[in-house]
Design a protein around this motif. Structure first.
Motif, PDB file in Angstrom:
ATOM      1  N   LEU A  69     -12.658  21.598  13.948  1.00  0.00           N
ATOM      2  CA  LEU A  69     -12.636  20.214  13.639  1.00  0.00           C
ATOM      3  C   LEU A  69     -11.510  19.915  13.989  1.00  0.00           C
ATOM      4  CD1 LEU A  69     -14.942  18.132  13.381  1.00  0.00           C
ATOM      5  CD2 LEU A  69     -14.032  18.328  11.071  1.00  0.00           C
ATOM      6  N   GLU A  70     -11.159  18.728  15.107  1.00  0.00           N
ATOM      7  CA  GLU A  70     -10.364  17.564  15.055  1.00  0.00           C
ATOM      8  C   GLU A  70      -9.907  16.954  14.573  1.00  0.00           C
ATOM      9  OE1 GLU A  70      -7.178  19.458  16.562  1.00  0.00           O
ATOM     10  OE2 GLU A  70      -8.073  21.617  17.043  1.00  0.00           O
ATOM     11  N   VAL A  71      -9.295  15.787  13.504  1.00  0.00           N
ATOM     12  CA  VAL A  71      -9.699  14.519  12.928  1.00  0.00           C
ATOM     13  C   VAL A  71      -8.292  14.017  13.353  1.00  0.00           C
ATOM     14  CG1 VAL A  71      -9.946  14.123  10.960  1.00  0.00           C
ATOM     15  CG2 VAL A  71     -11.099  16.311  11.030  1.00  0.00           C
ATOM     16  N   ILE A  72      -8.448  13.016  13.472  1.00  0.00           N
ATOM     17  CA  ILE A  72      -7.494  11.608  13.263  1.00  0.00           C
ATOM     18  C   ILE A  72      -8.087  11.075  12.684  1.00  0.00           C
ATOM     19  CG2 ILE A  72      -6.194  10.591  14.618  1.00  0.00           C
ATOM     20  CD1 ILE A  72      -6.315  12.339  17.041  1.00  0.00           C
ATOM     21  N   HIS A  73      -6.482  10.704  11.072  1.00  0.00           N
ATOM     22  CA  HIS A  73      -7.263   9.095  10.732  1.00  0.00           C
ATOM     23  C   HIS A  73      -5.670   8.730  10.105  1.00  0.00           C
ATOM     24  CE1 HIS A  73      -8.698   7.294   6.960  1.00  0.00           C
ATOM     25  NE2 HIS A  73      -8.130   7.790   6.091  1.00  0.00           N
ATOM     26  N   ARG A  74      -6.298   7.299  10.826  1.00  0.00           N
ATOM     27  CA  ARG A  74      -5.506   6.054  10.549  1.00  0.00           C
ATOM     28  C   ARG A  74      -5.679   4.648   9.605  1.00  0.00           C
ATOM     29  NH1 ARG A  74      -3.935   1.250  12.798  1.00  0.00           N
ATOM     30  NH2 ARG A  74      -1.442   0.837  13.432  1.00  0.00           N
ATOM     31  N   ILE A  75      -4.571   5.080   8.608  1.00  0.00           N
ATOM     32  CA  ILE A  75      -4.876   3.870   7.668  1.00  0.00           C
ATOM     33  C   ILE A  75      -3.792   2.736   8.030  1.00  0.00           C
ATOM     34  CG2 ILE A  75      -4.386   3.583   4.657  1.00  0.00           C
ATOM     35  CD1 ILE A  75      -5.421   5.799   4.402  1.00  0.00           C
ATOM     36  N   SER A  76      -4.016   1.506   8.048  1.00  0.00           N
ATOM     37  CA  SER A  76      -3.470   0.615   8.402  1.00  0.00           C
ATOM     38  C   SER A  76      -3.645  -0.570   7.014  1.00  0.00           C
ATOM     39  CB  SER A  76      -3.871   0.270   9.547  1.00  0.00           C
ATOM     40  OG  SER A  76      -4.906  -0.446   9.558  1.00  0.00           O
ATOM     41  N   LEU A  77      -2.510  -1.135   7.066  1.00  0.00           N
ATOM     42  CA  LEU A  77      -2.329  -2.453   6.073  1.00  0.00           C
ATOM     43  C   LEU A  77      -2.107  -4.354   7.402  1.00  0.00           C
ATOM     44  CD1 LEU A  77      -2.437  -4.030   3.564  1.00  0.00           C
ATOM     45  CD2 LEU A  77       0.136  -3.464   3.330  1.00  0.00           C
ATOM     46  N   ARG A  78      -2.867  -5.505   7.969  1.00  0.00           N
ATOM     47  CA  ARG A  78      -2.332  -5.600   8.173  1.00  0.00           C
ATOM     48  C   ARG A  78      -2.122  -6.875   7.884  1.00  0.00           C
ATOM     49  NH1 ARG A  78      -8.115  -5.056  11.440  1.00  0.00           N
ATOM     50  NH2 ARG A  78      -8.450  -7.245  10.961  1.00  0.00           N
ATOM     51  N   GLU A  79      -1.464  -8.154   8.429  1.00  0.00           N
ATOM     52  CA  GLU A  79      -0.657  -9.177   7.672  1.00  0.00           C
ATOM     53  C   GLU A  79      -2.001  -9.864   7.269  1.00  0.00           C
ATOM     54  OE1 GLU A  79       2.451 -10.674   7.672  1.00  0.00           O
ATOM     55  OE2 GLU A  79       2.578  -8.897   7.579  1.00  0.00           O
ATOM     56  N   ASP A  80      -3.578  -9.829   7.919  1.00  0.00           N
ATOM     57  CA  ASP A  80      -4.506 -10.853   7.658  1.00  0.00           C
ATOM     58  C   ASP A  80      -5.208  -9.948   6.417  1.00  0.00           C
ATOM     59  OD1 ASP A  80      -5.897  -8.415   8.836  1.00  0.00           O
ATOM     60  OD2 ASP A  80      -6.755  -9.744   9.886  1.00  0.00           O
ATOM     61  N   ASN A  81      -4.463  -8.990   5.692  1.00  0.00           N
ATOM     62  CA  ASN A  81      -5.106  -8.845   3.743  1.00  0.00           C
ATOM     63  C   ASN A  81      -5.852  -7.837   4.208  1.00  0.00           C
ATOM     64  OD1 ASN A  81      -2.048  -9.540   3.127  1.00  0.00           O
ATOM     65  ND2 ASN A  81      -4.199 -11.763   1.704  1.00  0.00           N
ATOM     66  N   VAL A  82      -5.979  -7.282   5.574  1.00  0.00           N
ATOM     67  CA  VAL A  82      -6.723  -6.343   5.852  1.00  0.00           C
ATOM     68  C   VAL A  82      -6.382  -4.814   5.952  1.00  0.00           C
ATOM     69  CG1 VAL A  82      -8.788  -5.166   7.605  1.00  0.00           C
ATOM     70  CG2 VAL A  82      -8.355  -7.602   7.452  1.00  0.00           C
ATOM     71  N   LEU A 119       0.351  -1.521   0.024  1.00  0.00           N
ATOM     72  CA  LEU A 119       0.193  -0.112  -0.242  1.00  0.00           C
ATOM     73  C   LEU A 119       1.220   0.815   0.206  1.00  0.00           C
ATOM     74  CD1 LEU A 119      -2.863   1.260   0.914  1.00  0.00           C
ATOM     75  CD2 LEU A 119      -1.946   1.428   3.027  1.00  0.00           C
ATOM     76  N   ALA A 120       0.339   2.021  -0.745  1.00  0.00           N
ATOM     77  CA  ALA A 120       1.443   3.114  -0.517  1.00  0.00           C
ATOM     78  C   ALA A 120       0.644   4.996  -0.595  1.00  0.00           C
ATOM     79  CB  ALA A 120       1.806   3.708  -1.649  1.00  0.00           C
ATOM     80  N   VAL A 121       0.667   5.369   0.584  1.00  0.00           N
ATOM     81  CA  VAL A 121      -0.780   6.458   0.915  1.00  0.00           C
ATOM     82  C   VAL A 121       0.035   8.177   0.883  1.00  0.00           C
ATOM     83  CG1 VAL A 121      -0.184   5.878   3.243  1.00  0.00           C
ATOM     84  CG2 VAL A 121      -2.102   6.911   2.575  1.00  0.00           C
ATOM     85  N   THR A 122      -0.470   8.627   0.853  1.00  0.00           N
ATOM     86  CA  THR A 122       0.969  10.483   0.942  1.00  0.00           C
ATOM     87  C   THR A 122       0.204  11.166   2.156  1.00  0.00           C
ATOM     88  OG1 THR A 122       0.989  12.193   0.518  1.00  0.00           O
ATOM     89  CG2 THR A 122      -0.186  11.239  -1.150  1.00  0.00           C
ATOM     90  N   ASN A 123       0.409  12.280   2.625  1.00  0.00           N
ATOM     91  CA  ASN A 123      -0.235  12.736   3.731  1.00  0.00           C
ATOM     92  C   ASN A 123      -0.960  13.764   2.573  1.00  0.00           C
ATOM     93  OD1 ASN A 123       2.174  14.124   2.862  1.00  0.00           O
ATOM     94  ND2 ASN A 123       2.306  15.012   4.971  1.00  0.00           N
ATOM     95  N   TYR A 124      -0.594  14.270   1.499  1.00  0.00           N
ATOM     96  CA  TYR A 124      -1.999  14.730   0.655  1.00  0.00           C
ATOM     97  C   TYR A 124      -2.729  14.393  -0.175  1.00  0.00           C
ATOM     98  CZ  TYR A 124      -3.259  18.169  -3.172  1.00  0.00           C
ATOM     99  OH  TYR A 124      -4.087  18.819  -4.024  1.00  0.00           O
ATOM    100  N   GLY A 125      -3.616  14.685   1.385  1.00  0.00           N
ATOM    101  CA  GLY A 125      -5.004  14.264   1.147  1.00  0.00           C
ATOM    102  C   GLY A 125      -5.732  13.350   1.591  1.00  0.00           C
ATOM    103  N   CYS A 126      -4.946  12.760   2.176  1.00  0.00           N
ATOM    104  CA  CYS A 126      -4.651  10.807   2.513  1.00  0.00           C
ATOM    105  C   CYS A 126      -4.872  10.139   1.246  1.00  0.00           C
ATOM    106  CB  CYS A 126      -5.849  10.974   3.158  1.00  0.00           C
ATOM    107  SG  CYS A 126      -5.337  11.887   4.910  1.00  0.00           S
ATOM    108  N   ILE A 127      -4.278  10.124   0.834  1.00  0.00           N
ATOM    109  CA  ILE A 127      -5.007   9.329  -0.841  1.00  0.00           C
ATOM    110  C   ILE A 127      -4.335   8.115  -0.862  1.00  0.00           C
ATOM    111  CG2 ILE A 127      -4.514   9.720  -3.139  1.00  0.00           C
ATOM    112  CD1 ILE A 127      -4.587  12.834  -3.389  1.00  0.00           C
TER     113      ILE A 127
END
Length: 349
Positions: A145-158, A30-38
C-alpha cells in the motif's frame, strides 16, 4: 502566508525524526512530526486573541515511543475495530493482531500500525507531505500500500487532512487522524463544551466488544442525539461511565465535502467546525483515559474527558457488515479522504 520551520525531534531506530512547525498569519501554530504523522501542538487564539494549545500530547518523542492512546496520530492501515482480528478477502482469510486488550479486537492498524511508523516528509506549500509504503503482510494486511498524507494549515484558519492510497492487491483501507481536542486549552475538561453532529443515525455497539451490532439506529429519542448543539455534560451524565465511543452516520454520505460536527467552548469562544468526504465520524470522549495515568505536555495529568476525538472515517468493522459503506481498495483504484477543521471564535454569549 504559512511559514514552516523544520527541526530535529530525536531518533527512531537510528533514523532522524523531524518536527515541522507551521505558523499562519492569523495567530495559529501547528506542530507535526513524521513519526506517526502526529500532531503534537495546535495553538488557536481565543476570543481575546490569546493563543492556547487545543490538542493533547507529549513534549518529547520518547514519550510517544513509550506508547500512548493515539494522541494526534494517523490511524491505519485500517482505523477503528475489526472483529476478532480476522477477515476474508479475495478467497483468503487474513489474521490480524487483537491489540485492544479490553475488547479483544483489532484496533487502529495493529501492534505497529501507521501511528508507530517513520514517514518520509517534506514541506509542501502551506503544509507537509508525508509518504509511507506499507509492505504486503505488514500487521497481517494483504498487498503493498502506497500512502500519501498531507497536513496543511491555511491562512483562513483551516487545518486540512488529505489522504491518498493505492495498492497492488485488494486490501482494506480506512485512515483518520486521532487528535484529542480541548478548546479550553486544557483549562478544564470537555464537559462544558457544546457539540453538534450532522447525523440522524448512529451504529450502536455490543458493550463488551465495542463492535457494531449491524443496526443503523435513529438518534432521535436516544441519549446521543446531537442534531442540535448540546453541552457534553448533559449527554454524558446519564451514560454508563459517562462514556461516548460511537460512530455517527453523516447526512452527507461519502464523496463530496459535507458537514460532520461543530465543537464550541463558550468560556474561550473557540469553535471548531469539521467537514469531510467520509461517511462517518467516530466520537470518543476519552472516558477511558483514567484507566492509566497519562502525564502529558507541561506535566499535565490527562484524566478521563481531557479531550474529545472526532475521527472522520468509514464505519467500524465494515468488513463484517456488508450493508455498511465498503472499505476494500482494489488495484487501479485510488483511496481519497479529505477532512477540514475550521477554527474561529464567537463573541461572548
Amino acid at each position: 502566508m504559512t511559514e514552516i520551520h523544520e527541526a530535529p525531534f530525536g531518533e527512531h531506530h537510528g533514523q532522524a525524526v523531524r518536527l515541522f512547525t507551521l505558523t499562519n498569519g492569523q495567530g495559529m501554530r501547528l506542530a507535526v512530526t513524521n513519526y506517526g504523522c502526529i500532531i503534537t501542538q495546535l495553538w488557536v487564539p481565543d476570543r481575546q486573541g490569546v493563543p492556547g494549545d487545543v490538542v493533547l500530547g507529549f513534549d518529547t518523542l520518547a514519550e510517544y515511543q513509550a506508547g500512548h492512546p493515539f494522541f494526534g496520530a494517523i490511524a491505519g492501515r485500517c482505523a477503528n475495530r475489526i472483529g476478532g482480528g480476522r477477515f476474508r478477502l479475495a478467497g483468503r482469510t487474513h489474521t490480524l493482531a487483537c491489540n485492544e486488550t479490553a475488547t479483544g479486537q483489532h484496533l487502529h492498524g495493529g501492534v505497529c500500525g501507521f501511528d508507530k511508523r517513520l514517514w518520509q516528509a517534506e514541506p509542501d506549500g502551506d503544509g507537509v507531505l508525508f509518504y509511507y509504503r506499507a509492505a504486503d503482510g505488514e500487521e497481517g494486511y494483504p498487498g503493498n500500500l502506497e500512502v500519501i498524507h498531507r497536513i496543511s494549515l491555511r491562512e483562513d484558519n483551516v487545518l486540512a487532512f488529505d489522504y491518498q492510497a493505492t495498492c497492488d492487491q485488494p486490501t482494506p483501507v480506512n485512515l483518520t487522524n486521532h487528535s484529542y481536542y480541548n478548546l479550553s486549552a486544557q483549562a478544564e475538561d470537555i464537559r462544558r463544551h457544546w457539540l453538534q453532529i450532522d447525523a440522524d443515525f448512529y451504529t450502536p455497539v455490543e458493550e463488551q466488544t465495542m463492535l457494531p451490532t449491524g443496526e443503523i439506529r435513529a438518534v432521535a429519542d436516544s441519549p446521543v442525539d446531537f442534531r442540535q448543539p448540546r453541552p457534553l455534560a448533559e449527554v454524558m451524565t446519564p451514560l454508563p461511565q459517562q462514556g461516548i465511543d460511537l460512530n455517527f452516520v453523516l447526512r452527507g454520505g461519502e464523496g463530496a465535502l459535507h458537514p460532520a460536527a461543530t465543537l464550541y467552548h463558550p468560556a474561550s469562544g473557540r469553535e471548531m467546525r469539521v467537514t469531510t468526504n467520509q461517511p462517518g465520524v467516530q466520537c470518543y470522549n476519552a472516558f477511558k483515559l483514567s484507566n492509566k495515568r497519562w502525564i502529558g505536555k507541561g506535566q499535565r495529568h490527562y484524566a478521563a474527558f481531557a479531550g474529545l476525538c472526532l475521527e472522520t472515517q468509514a464505519f467500524p468493522d465494515s468488513l463484517h457488515q456488508p450493508h455498511f459503506p465498503g472499505i476494500v481498495l482494489q488495484p487501479g483504484e485510488r483511496y481519497r479522504h479529505h477532512t477540514e477543521h475550521t477554527f474561529s471564535t464567537r463573541a461572548e454569549d
